[in-house]
Write a protein that holds these residues in place. Structure first.
Motif, PDB file in Angstrom:
ATOM      1  N   PRO A 226       0.801  -1.230   0.000  1.00 58.87           N
ATOM      2  CA  PRO A 226       0.000   0.000   0.000  1.00 58.87           C
ATOM      3  C   PRO A 226       0.834   1.280   0.000  1.00 58.87           C
ATOM      4  N   ASN A 227       1.937   1.296   0.728  1.00 61.31           N
ATOM      5  CA  ASN A 227       2.793   2.481   0.769  1.00 61.31           C
ATOM      6  C   ASN A 227       3.302   2.823  -0.633  1.00 61.31           C
ATOM      7  N   SER A 228       3.772   1.833  -1.356  1.00 63.08           N
ATOM      8  CA  SER A 228       4.281   2.053  -2.708  1.00 63.08           C
ATOM      9  C   SER A 228       3.184   2.489  -3.662  1.00 63.08           C
ATOM     10  N   ARG A 229       2.014   1.920  -3.516  1.00 65.26           N
ATOM     11  CA  ARG A 229       0.900   2.285  -4.397  1.00 65.26           C
ATOM     12  C   ARG A 229       0.490   3.740  -4.211  1.00 65.26           C
ATOM     13  N   VAL A 230       0.386   4.177  -2.963  1.00 63.65           N
ATOM     14  CA  VAL A 230      -0.031   5.554  -2.694  1.00 63.65           C
ATOM     15  C   VAL A 230       1.022   6.527  -3.214  1.00 63.65           C
ATOM     16  N   LEU A 231       2.291   6.276  -2.915  1.00 63.73           N
ATOM     17  CA  LEU A 231       3.345   7.185  -3.353  1.00 63.73           C
ATOM     18  C   LEU A 231       3.439   7.224  -4.879  1.00 63.73           C
ATOM     19  N   ASN A 232       3.287   6.085  -5.537  1.00 66.37           N
ATOM     20  CA  ASN A 232       3.317   6.046  -6.997  1.00 66.37           C
ATOM     21  C   ASN A 232       2.138   6.821  -7.586  1.00 66.37           C
ATOM     22  N   ASP A 233       0.971   6.676  -6.991  1.00 63.55           N
ATOM     23  CA  ASP A 233      -0.206   7.396  -7.468  1.00 63.55           C
ATOM     24  C   ASP A 233      -0.014   8.909  -7.335  1.00 63.55           C
ATOM     25  N   LEU A 234       0.562   9.350  -6.222  1.00 66.23           N
ATOM     26  CA  LEU A 234       0.795  10.777  -6.014  1.00 66.23           C
ATOM     27  C   LEU A 234       1.855  11.323  -6.968  1.00 66.23           C
ATOM     28  N   ARG A 235       2.882  10.541  -7.257  1.00 66.27           N
ATOM     29  CA  ARG A 235       3.929  10.998  -8.166  1.00 66.27           C
ATOM     30  C   ARG A 235       3.457  11.091  -9.608  1.00 66.27           C
ATOM     31  N   ASN A 236       2.518  10.245 -10.008  1.00 65.96           N
ATOM     32  CA  ASN A 236       2.099  10.198 -11.404  1.00 65.96           C
ATOM     33  C   ASN A 236       1.004  11.198 -11.755  1.00 65.96           C
ATOM     34  N   LYS A 237       0.453  11.886 -10.786  1.00 67.49           N
ATOM     35  CA  LYS A 237      -0.581  12.893 -11.042  1.00 67.49           C
ATOM     36  C   LYS A 237       0.054  14.274 -11.123  1.00 67.49           C
ATOM     37  N   PRO A 238      -0.646  15.226 -11.754  1.00 66.30           N
ATOM     38  CA  PRO A 238      -0.157  16.608 -11.684  1.00 66.30           C
ATOM     39  C   PRO A 238      -0.112  17.053 -10.223  1.00 66.30           C
ATOM     40  N   PHE A 239       1.023  17.614  -9.823  1.00 61.18           N
ATOM     41  CA  PHE A 239       1.255  17.942  -8.422  1.00 61.18           C
ATOM     42  C   PHE A 239       1.233  19.451  -8.243  1.00 61.18           C
TER      43      PHE A 239
ATOM     44  N   ASN B  69      -5.782   8.443   4.507  1.00 66.56           N
ATOM     45  CA  ASN B  69      -6.901   7.833   3.781  1.00 66.56           C
ATOM     46  C   ASN B  69      -8.236   8.309   4.348  1.00 66.56           C
ATOM     47  N   ILE B  70      -8.272   9.592   4.697  1.00 67.37           N
ATOM     48  CA  ILE B  70      -9.466  10.218   5.255  1.00 67.37           C
ATOM     49  C   ILE B  70     -10.083  11.088   4.167  1.00 67.37           C
ATOM     50  N   SER B  71     -11.393  11.010   3.997  1.00 68.97           N
ATOM     51  CA  SER B  71     -12.059  11.877   3.024  1.00 68.97           C
ATOM     52  C   SER B  71     -11.891  13.332   3.449  1.00 68.97           C
ATOM     53  N   TYR B  72     -11.455  14.166   2.502  1.00 65.78           N
ATOM     54  CA  TYR B  72     -11.120  15.544   2.817  1.00 65.78           C
ATOM     55  C   TYR B  72     -11.280  16.385   1.557  1.00 65.78           C
ATOM     56  N   GLN B  73     -12.236  17.268   1.514  1.00 67.25           N
ATOM     57  CA  GLN B  73     -12.458  18.195   0.402  1.00 67.25           C
ATOM     58  C   GLN B  73     -12.524  17.481  -0.949  1.00 67.25           C
ATOM     59  N   ASN B  74     -13.391  16.526  -1.097  1.00 62.73           N
ATOM     60  CA  ASN B  74     -13.580  15.751  -2.332  1.00 62.73           C
ATOM     61  C   ASN B  74     -12.355  14.931  -2.732  1.00 62.73           C
ATOM     62  N   GLY B  75     -11.458  14.688  -1.824  1.00 61.86           N
ATOM     63  CA  GLY B  75     -10.279  13.868  -2.068  1.00 61.86           C
ATOM     64  C   GLY B  75      -9.958  13.085  -0.817  1.00 61.86           C
ATOM     65  N   LYS B  76      -8.744  12.551  -0.786  1.00 63.14           N
ATOM     66  CA  LYS B  76      -8.297  11.823   0.400  1.00 63.14           C
ATOM     67  C   LYS B  76      -7.015  12.453   0.908  1.00 63.14           C
TER      68      LYS B  76
ATOM     69  N   TYR C 211      -6.687  14.089  -5.018  1.00 58.97           N
ATOM     70  CA  TYR C 211      -7.933  14.224  -5.762  1.00 58.97           C
ATOM     71  C   TYR C 211      -7.924  13.212  -6.908  1.00 58.97           C
ATOM     72  N   PRO C 212      -9.063  12.957  -7.542  1.00 60.93           N
ATOM     73  CA  PRO C 212      -9.073  11.990  -8.655  1.00 60.93           C
ATOM     74  C   PRO C 212      -8.179  12.371  -9.838  1.00 60.93           C
ATOM     75  N   ASN C 213      -7.976  13.680 -10.069  1.00 62.63           N
ATOM     76  CA  ASN C 213      -7.188  14.070 -11.231  1.00 62.63           C
ATOM     77  C   ASN C 213      -5.927  14.870 -10.902  1.00 62.63           C
ATOM     78  N   LYS C 214      -5.660  15.137  -9.635  1.00 65.70           N
ATOM     79  CA  LYS C 214      -4.460  15.866  -9.240  1.00 65.70           C
ATOM     80  C   LYS C 214      -4.143  15.585  -7.779  1.00 65.70           C
ATOM     81  N   ALA C 215      -2.949  16.002  -7.367  1.00 65.45           N
ATOM     82  CA  ALA C 215      -2.528  15.909  -5.971  1.00 65.45           C
ATOM     83  C   ALA C 215      -2.081  17.303  -5.527  1.00 65.45           C
ATOM     84  N   VAL C 216      -2.447  17.694  -4.311  1.00 68.44           N
ATOM     85  CA  VAL C 216      -2.122  19.022  -3.797  1.00 68.44           C
ATOM     86  C   VAL C 216      -1.380  18.870  -2.478  1.00 68.44           C
ATOM     87  N   LEU C 217      -0.196  19.475  -2.413  1.00 68.67           N
ATOM     88  CA  LEU C 217       0.555  19.517  -1.161  1.00 68.67           C
ATOM     89  C   LEU C 217      -0.055  20.614  -0.303  1.00 68.67           C
TER      90      LEU C 217
END
Length: 125
Positions: free
Chosen positions: A36-49, A84-91, A112-118
């Motif tokens: 799970p750790n690798s999946r989350v980090l990979n998902d965040l890296r592959n989206k517009p940040f 993994n908490i729902s937060y402003q239409n994202g996690k 978010y489904p189409n981007k990641a925000v720090l």
């Protein structure tokens, strides 16, 4: 058939199989993200940040850089107890990592489904 003949057949088959596997996987951008750790980090890296205003303000300070953020998103640890908490239409994900100067940092990232925000960068001493 003698043992050394069987061993020779086995090794020839093993080499041919390894060659085929290397040929198939060499040209692709193949990742094996089973945990799970690798999946989350990979998902965040592959989206517009994107960076929030608070994160941009902290990035302008001298103690942290975008290289530290990228390293944390590559080698960091996701705290799933707080994430993994729902937060402003994202996690919301809490990721712990280190800067180049070995300071411990915590990133609050909204996925978010189409981007990641720090959202925020927290420095621990």
């Amino acid at each position: 058939m003698k043992f050394y003949q069987r061993l020779a057949y086995y090794l020839v088959g093993l080499v041919m199989g390894a060659f085929v596997v290397a040929l198939v996987l060499s040209g692709k951008d193949t990742r094996c993200n089973y945990f799970p750790n690798s999946r989350v980090l990979n998902d965040l890296r592959n989206k517009p940040f994107n960076y929030s205003i608070e994160a941009s303000r902290k990035l302008s300070e001298d103690w942290i850089d975008t290289v530290d953020i990228k390293n944390t998103l590559t080698y960091g640890d996701v705290d799933f107890d707080k994430s993994n908490i729902s937060y402003q239409n994202g996690k919301l994900y809490i990721i712990e990592g280190q800067t180049v100067q070995k300071d411990t940092i915590t990133l609050r990232v909204i996925n978010y489904p189409n981007k990641a925000v720090l959202e925020d960068i927290i420095r621990k001493k």
